[in-house]
Design a protein around this motif. Structure first.
Motif, PDB file in Angstrom:
ATOM      1  N   PHE A  35       0.941  -1.278  -0.092  1.00  0.00           N
ATOM      2  CA  PHE A  35       0.081  -0.014   0.047  1.00  0.00           C
ATOM      3  C   PHE A  35       0.877   1.307   0.200  1.00  0.00           C
ATOM      4  CE2 PHE A  35       1.330  -0.636   4.287  1.00  0.00           C
ATOM      5  CZ  PHE A  35       0.846   0.504   5.150  1.00  0.00           C
ATOM      6  N   SER A  36       0.500   2.480  -0.165  1.00  0.00           N
ATOM      7  CA  SER A  36       1.075   3.765   0.006  1.00  0.00           C
ATOM      8  C   SER A  36       0.583   4.834   0.858  1.00  0.00           C
ATOM      9  CB  SER A  36       1.114   4.037  -1.511  1.00  0.00           C
ATOM     10  OG  SER A  36      -0.122   4.594  -2.117  1.00  0.00           O
ATOM     11  N   GLY A  37       1.104   5.754   0.928  1.00  0.00           N
ATOM     12  CA  GLY A  37       0.637   6.879   1.400  1.00  0.00           C
ATOM     13  C   GLY A  37       1.672   7.688   2.460  1.00  0.00           C
ATOM     14  N   ARG A  38       1.493   9.159   2.534  1.00  0.00           N
ATOM     15  CA  ARG A  38       2.407   9.806   3.460  1.00  0.00           C
ATOM     16  C   ARG A  38       1.791  10.453   4.449  1.00  0.00           C
ATOM     17  NH1 ARG A  38       7.771   9.662   1.685  1.00  0.00           N
ATOM     18  NH2 ARG A  38       8.465  11.541   2.604  1.00  0.00           N
ATOM     19  N   LYS A  39       0.516  10.467   4.413  1.00  0.00           N
ATOM     20  CA  LYS A  39      -0.420  11.252   5.624  1.00  0.00           C
ATOM     21  C   LYS A  39      -1.785  10.424   5.010  1.00  0.00           C
ATOM     22  CE  LYS A  39      -0.894  15.229   2.604  1.00  0.00           C
ATOM     23  NZ  LYS A  39      -0.893  16.651   2.504  1.00  0.00           N
ATOM     24  N   PHE A  40      -2.772  10.623   6.071  1.00  0.00           N
ATOM     25  CA  PHE A  40      -3.972  10.032   6.060  1.00  0.00           C
ATOM     26  C   PHE A  40      -4.762  10.015   5.159  1.00  0.00           C
ATOM     27  CE2 PHE A  40      -3.506  10.240  11.032  1.00  0.00           C
ATOM     28  CZ  PHE A  40      -3.283   9.125  11.137  1.00  0.00           C
ATOM     29  N   ASN A  41      -4.803  11.422   4.430  1.00  0.00           N
ATOM     30  CA  ASN A  41      -5.814  11.443   3.195  1.00  0.00           C
ATOM     31  C   ASN A  41      -4.953  11.193   1.587  1.00  0.00           C
ATOM     32  OD1 ASN A  41      -4.065  13.641   3.459  1.00  0.00           O
ATOM     33  ND2 ASN A  41      -5.415  15.081   2.367  1.00  0.00           N
ATOM     34  N   THR A  42      -3.858  10.497   1.815  1.00  0.00           N
ATOM     35  CA  THR A  42      -3.225  10.280   0.695  1.00  0.00           C
ATOM     36  C   THR A  42      -2.940   8.817   0.507  1.00  0.00           C
ATOM     37  OG1 THR A  42      -0.971  10.503   1.495  1.00  0.00           O
ATOM     38  CG2 THR A  42      -2.132  12.759   0.460  1.00  0.00           C
ATOM     39  N   ALA A  43      -3.733   8.074   1.123  1.00  0.00           N
ATOM     40  CA  ALA A  43      -3.466   6.626   1.406  1.00  0.00           C
ATOM     41  C   ALA A  43      -3.654   5.994  -0.028  1.00  0.00           C
ATOM     42  CB  ALA A  43      -4.270   5.790   2.324  1.00  0.00           C
ATOM     43  N   GLN A  44      -2.928   5.196  -0.816  1.00  0.00           N
ATOM     44  CA  GLN A  44      -3.027   4.270  -2.016  1.00  0.00           C
ATOM     45  C   GLN A  44      -3.234   5.308  -3.177  1.00  0.00           C
ATOM     46  OE1 GLN A  44      -2.650   2.455   0.720  1.00  0.00           O
ATOM     47  NE2 GLN A  44      -5.001   1.922   1.009  1.00  0.00           N
ATOM     48  N   THR A  45      -2.726   6.518  -3.143  1.00  0.00           N
ATOM     49  CA  THR A  45      -2.713   7.702  -4.161  1.00  0.00           C
ATOM     50  C   THR A  45      -1.600   7.418  -5.046  1.00  0.00           C
ATOM     51  OG1 THR A  45      -2.290   9.307  -3.027  1.00  0.00           O
ATOM     52  CG2 THR A  45      -4.380   9.095  -3.232  1.00  0.00           C
ATOM     53  N   THR A  46      -0.508   6.757  -4.623  1.00  0.00           N
ATOM     54  CA  THR A  46       0.576   6.353  -5.604  1.00  0.00           C
ATOM     55  C   THR A  46       0.619   4.806  -5.672  1.00  0.00           C
ATOM     56  OG1 THR A  46       2.177   6.598  -3.510  1.00  0.00           O
ATOM     57  CG2 THR A  46       1.625   8.620  -4.942  1.00  0.00           C
ATOM     58  N   LEU A  47       1.209   4.486  -6.563  1.00  0.00           N
ATOM     59  CA  LEU A  47       1.388   2.741  -6.694  1.00  0.00           C
ATOM     60  C   LEU A  47       2.844   2.383  -6.085  1.00  0.00           C
ATOM     61  CD1 LEU A  47       0.410   0.383  -7.933  1.00  0.00           C
ATOM     62  CD2 LEU A  47       1.880   0.926 -10.041  1.00  0.00           C
ATOM     63  N   TRP A  48       2.797   1.066  -5.826  1.00  0.00           N
ATOM     64  CA  TRP A  48       3.833   0.414  -4.954  1.00  0.00           C
ATOM     65  C   TRP A  48       4.230  -0.733  -6.076  1.00  0.00           C
ATOM     66  CZ3 TRP A  48      -0.986   1.344  -3.563  1.00  0.00           C
ATOM     67  CH2 TRP A  48      -1.815   0.064  -3.751  1.00  0.00           C
ATOM     68  N   CYS A  49       5.562  -1.161  -5.985  1.00  0.00           N
ATOM     69  CA  CYS A  49       6.063  -2.210  -6.757  1.00  0.00           C
ATOM     70  C   CYS A  49       7.163  -2.682  -6.390  1.00  0.00           C
ATOM     71  CB  CYS A  49       6.265  -1.549  -8.216  1.00  0.00           C
ATOM     72  SG  CYS A  49       7.862  -0.576  -8.251  1.00  0.00           S
ATOM     73  N   SER A  50       7.599  -3.968  -7.235  1.00  0.00           N
ATOM     74  CA  SER A  50       8.852  -4.457  -7.002  1.00  0.00           C
ATOM     75  C   SER A  50       9.656  -4.253  -8.330  1.00  0.00           C
ATOM     76  CB  SER A  50       8.636  -6.065  -6.863  1.00  0.00           C
ATOM     77  OG  SER A  50       8.175  -6.619  -7.856  1.00  0.00           O
ATOM     78  N   TRP A  51      10.810  -4.582  -8.392  1.00  0.00           N
ATOM     79  CA  TRP A  51      11.681  -4.273  -9.721  1.00  0.00           C
ATOM     80  C   TRP A  51      12.499  -5.388 -10.242  1.00  0.00           C
ATOM     81  CZ3 TRP A  51      10.998   0.134 -12.572  1.00  0.00           C
ATOM     82  CH2 TRP A  51      10.733   1.042 -11.872  1.00  0.00           C
ATOM     83  N   VAL A  52      12.600  -5.664 -11.420  1.00  0.00           N
ATOM     84  CA  VAL A  52      13.383  -6.468 -12.187  1.00  0.00           C
ATOM     85  C   VAL A  52      14.616  -5.598 -12.717  1.00  0.00           C
ATOM     86  CG1 VAL A  52      14.067  -8.171 -14.093  1.00  0.00           C
ATOM     87  CG2 VAL A  52      12.022  -8.510 -12.477  1.00  0.00           C
TER      88      VAL A  52
END
Length: 369
Positions: free
Chosen positions: A228-245
């Protein structure tokens, strides 16, 4: 009394809003125009990014308070090393001139320097003292020093981020590296933070899951993770998360980012494996949030799933962000890996890791601390 309580709540709310809106470490915020742009992503629905599986569960305000109370009031023996972790130092001149076999240097937690194909690449560089928006809001990391201070790292060809949490994306670190970094590669939305901190948009490439890009003689693939993502309460899941090759003509590396155990590991292994080295999340877990952070036994199985020749545990020995002993991740991982006949390497912070080396001569350094 009621008036006093209301006043306290009001002051607290106003203070929070002022802090999160004006303190720069919180980064950028998704706009309506950008929401339209991200509609093409299968992961983006109703203004937020989503995992393939419907996790994590949205906690109510009461559940959030209860979880926070549990975390801050539960005493865990041996939750931190008794002294700062030993760090092997690097010489900046030698780093700048390095042109031998592809290698990695661990900077603690999930941060790495990769030197490959005459390039220097940073992966989730986080050189802050605490994993929080402000130094007073978190506990100090386990290593006071670094193999090479961020100011002395030579020209950086690329920086790769997996998601926007504070233990992976650090405001002060970005300020220190942005002017000497040629390009940043991030999952969708994370570029908003970099732009807010002064990184030119032309130096940022955002990718969705399964998108590939060629960076000169390297191939970078943004692959799935369950987080999941977010840097404050009202921005949760507004950016994507990933792994990398990360691939060259002769080396193949996997970086898990943060993730719960799920089917994407087998998908990645089938499509891009086998990997010479897989850097696998192993730490900051709890059964209360098992969907977004693997248990050590799952980390070992995920290493098998991605078809790794060897794995290295990451996301441990850096910060206290969960309710387990600091050495619990490595002990449990190694026990399960032995059953699965999976090689686990355990370098110290700053120790050289040759990507294709299969000798595994690393010590059990944590036992002496």
């Amino acid at each position: 009394m009621i008036t006093t309580i209301i006043a306290i709540i009001g002051i607290s709310l106003i203070s929070y809003l002022l802090f999160t809106n004006f303190y720069p470490s919180f980064g950028g915020q998704l706009t309506k125009e950008q929401q339209v742009v991200y509609q093409h992503s299968k992961q983006f629905r109703n203004g937020k990014f989503n995992n393939t599986k419907a996790v994590p569960k949205d906690l109510s305000f009461t559940e959030t308070l209860k979880l926070a109370y549990t975390f801050f009031t539960t005493k865990v023996p041996n939750s931190r090393p008794k002294k700062d972790l030993n760090v092997k130092k690097l010489d900046s001149t030698q780093v700048a001139a390095y042109s031998n076999q592809a290698r990695m240097i661990w900077f603690g937690h999930s941060s790495f320097m990769l030197q490959m194909e005459n390039k220097t690449i940073l992966i989730d560089p986080m050189f802050g003292r605490v994993a929080a928006p402000h130094p007073l809001l978190g506990a100090n990391r386990f290593n006071k020093e670094f193999p090479l201070e961020v100011e002395k790292i030579p020209q950086i060809d690329a920086v790769i981020f997996s998601h926007d949490h504070y233990d992976h994306l650090d405001y002060e670190t970005v300020l220190k590296i942005k002017d000497k970094t040629r390009h940043f590669f991030v999952p969708l939305g994370v570029g908003l933070h970099l732009e807010a901190w002064g990184v030119p948009k032309t130096k940022i490439t955002e990718l969705d899951w399964w998108q590939e890009i060629t960076f000169e003689n390297l191939t970078l693939v943004c692959t799935p993770a369950q987080h999941f993502s977010g840097r404050k309460f009202n921005t949760a899941q507004t950016t994507l998360w990933c792994s990398w090759v990360i691939q060259s003509k002769t080396e193949n590396i996997y970086f898990s980012g943060d993730s719960g155990y799920a089917s994407h590991f087998k998908e990645i292994g089938n499509k891009y494996g086998p990997f010479d080295l897989a850097l696998m999340e192993c730490g900051q877990y709890n059964y209360m949030w098992a969907d977004i952070h693997m248990m050590p036994e799952e980390t070992a199985q995920a290493g098998i799933d991605v078809k790794a020749k060897k794995i290295m545990p990451i996301h441990w020995a850096g910060f206290k962000l969960a309710l387990h002993e600091w050495t619990d991740p490595i002990k449990r991982l190694k026990a399960k890996a032995e059953i699965l006949n999976l090689m686990v390497i355990t370098p110290e912070i700053g120790q050289e890791i040759i990507i294709t080396d299969m000798k595994n001569t690393y010590k059990k350094w944590w036992e002496a601390i």
